[in-house]
Design a protein around this motif. Sequence first.
Motif, mmCIF file in Angstrom:
data_model
loop_
_atom_site.group_PDB
_atom_site.id
_atom_site.type_symbol
_atom_site.label_atom_id
_atom_site.label_comp_id
_atom_site.label_asym_id
_atom_site.label_seq_id
_atom_site.Cartn_x
_atom_site.Cartn_y
_atom_site.Cartn_z
ATOM 1 N N PRO A 113 -55.069 -12.104 -38.944
ATOM 2 C CA PRO A 113 -54.729 -11.418 -40.199
ATOM 3 C C PRO A 113 -54.252 -9.988 -40.003
ATOM 4 C CG PRO A 113 -56.774 -12.647 -40.436
ATOM 5 C CD PRO A 113 -56.406 -12.717 -38.988
ATOM 6 N N LEU A 114 -54.911 -9.242 -39.123
ATOM 7 C CA LEU A 114 -54.523 -7.851 -38.927
ATOM 8 C C LEU A 114 -53.091 -7.744 -38.421
ATOM 9 C CD1 LEU A 114 -55.289 -4.882 -38.951
ATOM 10 C CD2 LEU A 114 -56.225 -5.164 -36.647
ATOM 11 N N THR A 115 -52.716 -8.616 -37.478
ATOM 12 C CA THR A 115 -51.351 -8.595 -36.951
ATOM 13 C C THR A 115 -50.336 -8.867 -38.046
ATOM 14 O OG1 THR A 115 -52.089 -9.290 -34.761
ATOM 15 C CG2 THR A 115 -49.780 -9.668 -35.302
ATOM 16 N N GLU A 116 -50.602 -9.845 -38.906
ATOM 17 C CA GLU A 116 -49.671 -10.170 -39.985
ATOM 18 C C GLU A 116 -49.506 -9.006 -40.949
ATOM 19 O OE1 GLU A 116 -47.705 -12.508 -40.280
ATOM 20 O OE2 GLU A 116 -48.429 -14.111 -38.996
ATOM 21 N N ILE A 117 -50.607 -8.352 -41.285
ATOM 22 C CA ILE A 117 -50.544 -7.273 -42.262
ATOM 23 C C ILE A 117 -49.831 -6.052 -41.675
ATOM 24 C CG2 ILE A 117 -52.020 -5.618 -43.489
ATOM 25 C CD1 ILE A 117 -53.909 -8.220 -43.765
ATOM 26 N N LEU A 118 -50.112 -5.743 -40.408
ATOM 27 C CA LEU A 118 -49.437 -4.629 -39.765
ATOM 28 C C LEU A 118 -47.949 -4.911 -39.591
ATOM 29 C CD1 LEU A 118 -52.120 -3.659 -37.117
ATOM 30 C CD2 LEU A 118 -51.504 -2.388 -39.161
ATOM 31 N N ARG A 119 -47.604 -6.145 -39.324
ATOM 32 C CA ARG A 119 -46.195 -6.513 -39.198
ATOM 33 C C ARG A 119 -45.471 -6.278 -40.523
ATOM 34 N NH1 ARG A 119 -45.788 -12.352 -37.393
ATOM 35 N NH2 ARG A 119 -46.506 -11.434 -35.428
ATOM 36 N N ALA A 120 -46.123 -6.622 -41.626
ATOM 37 C CA ALA A 120 -45.506 -6.430 -42.937
ATOM 38 C C ALA A 120 -45.347 -4.951 -43.272
ATOM 39 C CB ALA A 120 -46.353 -7.111 -44.008
ATOM 40 N N MET A 121 -46.208 -4.095 -42.720
ATOM 41 C CA MET A 121 -46.130 -2.662 -43.002
ATOM 42 C C MET A 121 -44.955 -1.990 -42.304
ATOM 43 S SD MET A 121 -50.133 -1.549 -42.825
ATOM 44 C CE MET A 121 -49.762 0.197 -42.945
ATOM 45 N N ARG A 122 -44.426 -2.582 -41.234
ATOM 46 C CA ARG A 122 -43.303 -2.028 -40.473
ATOM 47 C C ARG A 122 -43.607 -0.588 -40.038
ATOM 48 N NH1 ARG A 122 -39.907 -4.172 -44.646
ATOM 49 N NH2 ARG A 122 -39.033 -2.101 -45.061
ATOM 50 N N LEU A 123 -44.625 -0.441 -39.213
ATOM 51 C CA LEU A 123 -45.034 0.873 -38.743
ATOM 52 C C LEU A 123 -44.010 1.452 -37.763
ATOM 53 C CD1 LEU A 123 -48.785 0.103 -38.017
ATOM 54 C CD2 LEU A 123 -47.917 1.501 -39.894
ATOM 55 N N THR A 124 -43.713 2.720 -37.917
ATOM 56 C CA THR A 124 -42.926 3.470 -36.944
ATOM 57 C C THR A 124 -43.563 4.848 -36.837
ATOM 58 O OG1 THR A 124 -41.414 4.238 -38.672
ATOM 59 C CG2 THR A 124 -40.755 2.277 -37.433
ATOM 60 N N GLY A 125 -43.342 5.529 -35.725
ATOM 61 C CA GLY A 125 -43.982 6.830 -35.619
ATOM 62 C C GLY A 125 -43.647 7.566 -34.356
ATOM 63 N N GLY A 126 -44.352 8.654 -34.138
ATOM 64 C CA GLY A 126 -44.113 9.474 -32.970
ATOM 65 C C GLY A 126 -45.072 10.628 -32.880
ATOM 66 N N VAL A 127 -44.801 11.531 -31.963
ATOM 67 C CA VAL A 127 -45.608 12.723 -31.723
ATOM 68 C C VAL A 127 -44.749 13.927 -32.052
ATOM 69 C CG1 VAL A 127 -46.965 13.979 -30.016
ATOM 70 C CG2 VAL A 127 -46.709 11.505 -29.830
ATOM 71 N N PHE A 128 -45.302 14.907 -32.726
ATOM 72 C CA PHE A 128 -44.470 16.037 -33.104
ATOM 73 C C PHE A 128 -45.029 17.396 -32.700
ATOM 74 C CE2 PHE A 128 -46.992 17.389 -36.751
ATOM 75 C CZ PHE A 128 -47.661 16.239 -37.099
ATOM 76 N N LEU A 129 -46.297 17.494 -32.309
ATOM 77 C CA LEU A 129 -46.859 18.788 -31.950
ATOM 78 C C LEU A 129 -47.915 18.654 -30.858
ATOM 79 C CD1 LEU A 129 -47.464 20.602 -35.381
ATOM 80 C CD2 LEU A 129 -45.781 21.218 -33.645
ATOM 81 N N GLU A 130 -47.924 19.637 -29.960
ATOM 82 C CA GLU A 130 -49.014 19.808 -29.005
ATOM 83 C C GLU A 130 -49.779 21.051 -29.435
ATOM 84 O OE1 GLU A 130 -49.694 20.249 -24.164
ATOM 85 O OE2 GLU A 130 -47.674 20.131 -25.020
ATOM 86 N N ALA A 131 -51.112 21.003 -29.402
ATOM 87 C CA ALA A 131 -51.931 22.097 -29.922
ATOM 88 C C ALA A 131 -52.886 22.612 -28.859
ATOM 89 C CB ALA A 131 -52.714 21.631 -31.147
ATOM 90 N N ALA A 132 -53.076 23.935 -28.857
ATOM 91 C CA ALA A 132 -54.015 24.590 -27.940
ATOM 92 C C ALA A 132 -54.781 25.643 -28.733
ATOM 93 C CB ALA A 132 -53.269 25.224 -26.778
ATOM 94 N N PHE A 133 -56.114 25.494 -28.821
ATOM 95 C CA PHE A 133 -56.930 26.365 -29.659
ATOM 96 C C PHE A 133 -58.094 26.956 -28.860
ATOM 97 C CE2 PHE A 133 -54.532 24.170 -32.776
ATOM 98 C CZ PHE A 133 -54.577 24.903 -33.943
#
Length: 330
Positions: free
Chosen positions: A9-29
């Motif tokens: 079920p999880l695979t089917e639902i995630l497939r329907a969501m069409r996830l895309t993404g990436g990384v945009f920041l590196e942080a140092a605190f």
Amino acid sequence: MLEQRPADPLTEILRAMRLTGGVFLEAAFTSPWCVVSRVTPEECAGYLPLPRHIIAYHFVCEGELSVRVDGAAPVTARRGEIVILPRNDHHLLGSDLDMAPIDVNDLFEPGDASHPGRLVYGTAATADTRFFCGFLSHNQPDDPLISALPRVLKSRMEDAAASDWVESSLRFASRRPTPDEKLPPAVLGKLAELLFIEAVRQYLQDDPAASGSGWIAGLRDPRVGRALALLHGQRERAWTTEDLAREVGLSRSAFAERFTGLVGDPPMRYLGKWRLQHAARRLVETTEPIARIAGEAGYESEPAFHRAFKREHRMTPASWRKHHAMAGDA
């Protein structure tokens, strides 16, 4: 011939969501520190087209940090752990959440073609906490999985080697590709997607809060979970309760009672709502004819679709499309 079983079920639902993404920041605190943060679509520019809906995450490479959203207990993450905000809530992030928070945008240091932008508090040389900020975009704000997950999820890599591999991969993915590299967006987003999937799987398997009743409980149940996979994976099929009961190996009455008790709606009512949610998104995100969207939603006639849509959304499909176009949602 062996029967083809549906994906989990999880695979089917995630497939329907069409996830895309990436990384945009590196942080140092450098401790002590506290910032208020929320990922905006504009911060994701340069990696993918502006996302419609965002899942935010922070992967800790060194030290530890705490995350808190209003109305929820803080969550602390250490090296090798990832914190995910499924609904991209405003959140406090820091070593001391009782401090007066700084706007994270005030700490931004721009990057260049080969290095990501950075968030730095103190100096990078003295930082005791380092992490990456990233995002996933999706096209289904009303997806039952997103709605059912807690506001903050935490997941851990199994060992130090896996954590180091994730860190090096995020560091590579966070670079803005040069014109000669032409890295496809799918490559940049795959790691973020895998981290999210792993976090959700850990939550489903290990978190006591995911048990009991509700959509998540239905997903965890072998019979009801398989039915959910079938409904999400074959939304347009002319399902009946009898068909689903047969697929999962239960009598009609036993299946209907079990599904309703866990999910909260009878199977066909759940399917109807899910189809109309999908149709509502298609009306906003595409220019497809309403008749075609009605057919994709499982309706044999456009008038039947109109009636069902108006009952659910209090306006006709055409009015819905026009309203959201005027609001700038398309």
